[in-house]
Scaffold this motif. Structure first.
Motif, PDB file in Angstrom:
ATOM      1  N   GLN A 214       0.676  -1.296   0.166  1.00 52.47           N
ATOM      2  CA  GLN A 214       0.105  -0.098  -0.005  1.00 52.47           C
ATOM      3  C   GLN A 214       0.836   1.191  -0.045  1.00 52.47           C
ATOM      4  N   ALA A 215       2.006   1.139   0.555  1.00 50.59           N
ATOM      5  CA  ALA A 215       2.659   2.317   0.735  1.00 50.59           C
ATOM      6  C   ALA A 215       3.727   2.409  -0.291  1.00 50.59           C
ATOM      7  N   GLY A 216       3.886   1.375  -1.451  1.00 48.68           N
ATOM      8  CA  GLY A 216       4.616   1.399  -2.623  1.00 48.68           C
ATOM      9  C   GLY A 216       5.874   1.305  -2.275  1.00 48.68           C
ATOM     10  N   LEU A 217       6.294   0.469  -1.213  1.00 48.43           N
ATOM     11  CA  LEU A 217       7.679   0.366  -0.913  1.00 48.43           C
ATOM     12  C   LEU A 217       7.976  -1.112  -1.288  1.00 48.43           C
ATOM     13  N   ASP A 218       9.236  -1.160  -1.835  1.00 41.17           N
ATOM     14  CA  ASP A 218      10.025  -2.340  -2.143  1.00 41.17           C
ATOM     15  C   ASP A 218      11.529  -2.448  -1.738  1.00 41.17           C
ATOM     16  N   LYS A 219      12.015  -1.331  -1.472  1.00 43.10           N
ATOM     17  CA  LYS A 219      13.403  -1.524  -1.218  1.00 43.10           C
ATOM     18  C   LYS A 219      13.677  -0.295  -0.156  1.00 43.10           C
ATOM     19  N   LEU A 220      14.790  -0.507   0.668  1.00 40.62           N
ATOM     20  CA  LEU A 220      15.166   0.640   1.726  1.00 40.62           C
ATOM     21  C   LEU A 220      16.840   0.495   1.650  1.00 40.62           C
ATOM     22  N   ASN A 221      17.371   1.854   2.096  1.00 40.99           N
ATOM     23  CA  ASN A 221      18.752   1.963   2.081  1.00 40.99           C
ATOM     24  C   ASN A 221      18.823   1.953   3.547  1.00 40.99           C
ATOM     25  N   PHE A 222      20.093   1.701   3.997  1.00 35.97           N
ATOM     26  CA  PHE A 222      20.348   1.637   5.511  1.00 35.97           C
ATOM     27  C   PHE A 222      21.882   2.010   5.769  1.00 35.97           C
ATOM     28  N   ASN A 223      22.227   2.223   7.099  1.00 36.19           N
ATOM     29  CA  ASN A 223      23.297   2.421   7.580  1.00 36.19           C
ATOM     30  C   ASN A 223      23.285   1.791   9.049  1.00 36.19           C
ATOM     31  N   LEU A 224      24.233   1.070   9.223  1.00 35.89           N
ATOM     32  CA  LEU A 224      24.223   0.443  10.524  1.00 35.89           C
ATOM     33  C   LEU A 224      25.896   0.623  11.129  1.00 35.89           C
ATOM     34  N   TRP A 225      25.949   1.060  12.492  1.00 33.31           N
ATOM     35  CA  TRP A 225      26.782   1.359  13.241  1.00 33.31           C
ATOM     36  C   TRP A 225      27.042   0.117  14.454  1.00 33.31           C
ATOM     37  N   ILE A 226      27.944  -0.781  14.275  1.00 36.09           N
ATOM     38  CA  ILE A 226      28.139  -1.821  15.193  1.00 36.09           C
ATOM     39  C   ILE A 226      29.384  -1.613  16.217  1.00 36.09           C
ATOM     40  N   ASP A 227      29.123  -1.922  17.450  1.00 34.69           N
ATOM     41  CA  ASP A 227      30.420  -1.688  18.454  1.00 34.69           C
ATOM     42  C   ASP A 227      30.992  -2.686  18.604  1.00 34.69           C
ATOM     43  N   GLY A 228      31.979  -2.892  19.485  1.00 38.95           N
ATOM     44  CA  GLY A 228      32.981  -4.028  19.643  1.00 38.95           C
ATOM     45  C   GLY A 228      32.436  -5.410  20.179  1.00 38.95           C
ATOM     46  N   LYS A 229      31.101  -5.044  20.552  1.00 41.78           N
ATOM     47  CA  LYS A 229      30.362  -6.216  21.425  1.00 41.78           C
ATOM     48  C   LYS A 229      29.494  -6.770  20.486  1.00 41.78           C
ATOM     49  N   GLN A 230      29.510  -6.295  19.081  1.00 46.49           N
ATOM     50  CA  GLN A 230      28.862  -6.680  18.172  1.00 46.49           C
ATOM     51  C   GLN A 230      27.043  -6.269  18.226  1.00 46.49           C
ATOM     52  N   LEU A 231      27.025  -5.155  19.006  1.00 48.18           N
ATOM     53  CA  LEU A 231      25.789  -4.624  19.434  1.00 48.18           C
ATOM     54  C   LEU A 231      25.576  -3.448  18.407  1.00 48.18           C
ATOM     55  N   PRO A 232      24.239  -3.137  17.768  1.00 49.62           N
ATOM     56  CA  PRO A 232      23.962  -2.198  16.994  1.00 49.62           C
ATOM     57  C   PRO A 232      23.910  -0.734  17.876  1.00 49.62           C
ATOM     58  N   ARG A 233      24.721   0.316  17.681  1.00 52.12           N
ATOM     59  CA  ARG A 233      24.611   1.662  18.251  1.00 52.12           C
ATOM     60  C   ARG A 233      23.955   2.419  17.703  1.00 52.12           C
ATOM     61  N   LYS A 234      23.556   2.543  16.293  1.00 55.77           N
ATOM     62  CA  LYS A 234      22.800   3.266  15.427  1.00 55.77           C
ATOM     63  C   LYS A 234      22.323   2.525  14.165  1.00 55.77           C
ATOM     64  N   ILE A 235      21.075   2.957  13.903  1.00 60.69           N
ATOM     65  CA  ILE A 235      20.622   2.391  12.490  1.00 60.69           C
ATOM     66  C   ILE A 235      19.770   3.636  11.700  1.00 60.69           C
ATOM     67  N   THR A 236      20.184   3.622  10.655  1.00 63.62           N
ATOM     68  CA  THR A 236      19.527   4.765   9.854  1.00 63.62           C
ATOM     69  C   THR A 236      18.638   3.828   8.685  1.00 63.62           C
ATOM     70  N   LEU A 237      17.361   4.190   8.170  1.00 59.93           N
ATOM     71  CA  LEU A 237      16.618   3.475   7.162  1.00 59.93           C
ATOM     72  C   LEU A 237      15.983   4.912   6.345  1.00 59.93           C
ATOM     73  N   ALA A 238      16.180   4.691   4.890  1.00 56.66           N
ATOM     74  CA  ALA A 238      15.652   5.731   4.061  1.00 56.66           C
ATOM     75  C   ALA A 238      14.951   4.912   2.734  1.00 56.66           C
ATOM     76  N   THR A 239      14.159   5.719   2.284  1.00 54.22           N
ATOM     77  CA  THR A 239      13.674   5.182   0.913  1.00 54.22           C
ATOM     78  C   THR A 239      14.462   5.782  -0.135  1.00 54.22           C
ATOM     79  N   PRO A 240      14.597   4.841  -1.222  1.00 53.40           N
ATOM     80  CA  PRO A 240      15.490   5.272  -2.316  1.00 53.40           C
ATOM     81  C   PRO A 240      14.860   6.537  -3.013  1.00 53.40           C
TER      82      PRO A 240
END
Length: 285
Positions: A214-240
């Motif tokens: 319904q939203a017309g979404l089929d793909k997303l761009n992302f950035n992921l920042w992972i720390d030394g313990k393999q935990l995500p510290r930040k995630i960004t998501l954006a439509t192309p």
């Protein structure tokens, strides 16, 4: 709910549950599947997915910017979410901004079988600061399983997000950066929503697919920042570029596995949302 349409938030607002039920993939998501060799970046995402699967709680700041029919809406909020042993959440969004206008935001608390909303429009209608919705009663009234109404928090669940990001086929390491005072490695890529949804259970996948279509979404761009313990510290998501719905959302995780105390509003300050006209259709979103 405001922001529920933002990228992966769509999935969570419908499913209200974690991508893997809080359990990591028994096969180990950092191992080759079906004989396919994973890149180092894909392995890093797999490890982050496994690492987040057993989290008991998290805190995060959320920000979302969306443009629908040429109208932009921006909001920021602070979230505390208890995942285990029993889910509980509190979210505070101080304000919602649109071009030339800033309106009062909302507060949301989830505990037990009840979600509480403090929204100006609902407060005016109810005559009390807070409005509550029993997820069980709302499910009976609508015929739809809505036990995942804590969608504002679930959209930020690092386990769900990390799991879905493992669907990326082009993720790559960008470099090292400091996020919130923590040293991290940044990864960047895209993923097809059809691939990401395959990481969910069949029921959640089917429901989420309806909204994505319904939203017309089929793909997303992302950035992921992972720390030394393999935990995500930040995630960004954006439509192309060119997407029907323009969305940019960011989740900054400030801590993990620290106690989260959920305090519900006093009964004298709460009205039953199901007794409001249209069942509280003026909730944010």
């Amino acid at each position: 709910m405001a922001g529920a349409a933002a990228g992966l938030a769509l999935t969570v607002s419908l499913t209200g549950c974690r991508a893997d039920g809080g359990k990591s993939d028994a096969s180990g998501s950092d191992k080759p599947a079906n004989g396919v060799h994973l890149t180092a970046a894909q392995e890093a995402l797999g490890k982050a997915s496994d690492r987040t699967a057993d989290l008991k709680s998290f805190r995060a700041t959320l920000s979302t910017s969306s443009v629908v029919n040429g109208r932009q809406t921006d909001l920021k909020g602070d979230l505390a979410f208890r995942l285990k042993p029993d889910p509980g959440m509190k979210l505070d969004v101080p304000a919602i901004k649109t071009p030339g206008k800033t309106t009062a935001g909302f507060q949301e608390v989830f505990s037990g079988d009840t979600i509480y909303l403090k929204v100006p429009a609902l407060a005016k209608q109810a005559g009390k600061p807070w409005v509550s919705f029993s997820t069980t009663e709302l499910s009976k009234a609508t015929g739809v399983d809505v036990k995942g109404l804590e969608s504002q928090g679930r959209q930020a669940d690092p386990a769900l997000n990390a799991k879905m990001l493992t669907a990326s086929k082009d993720v790559r390491k960008v470099g090292t950066e400091t996020v919130g005072g923590v040293s991290t490695t940044r990864y960047q890529g895209t993923f097809a929503l059809s691939d990401a949804l395959s990481k969910l259970g069949s029921e959640q996948r089917a429901e989420a697919q309806k909204i994505f279509n319904q939203a017309g979404l089929d793909k997303l761009n992302f950035n992921l920042w992972i720390d030394g313990k393999q935990l995500p510290r930040k995630i960004t998501l954006a439509t192309p570029p060119g997407a029907k719905l323009k969305l940019d959302t960011a989740m900054n995780y400030v801590d993990f596995n620290k106690p989260v105390s959920i305090k519900t509003p006093a009964k004298s300050q709460v009205a039953d949302g199901l007794k409001l006209k249209d069942g509280g259709a003026n909730a944010p979103g």
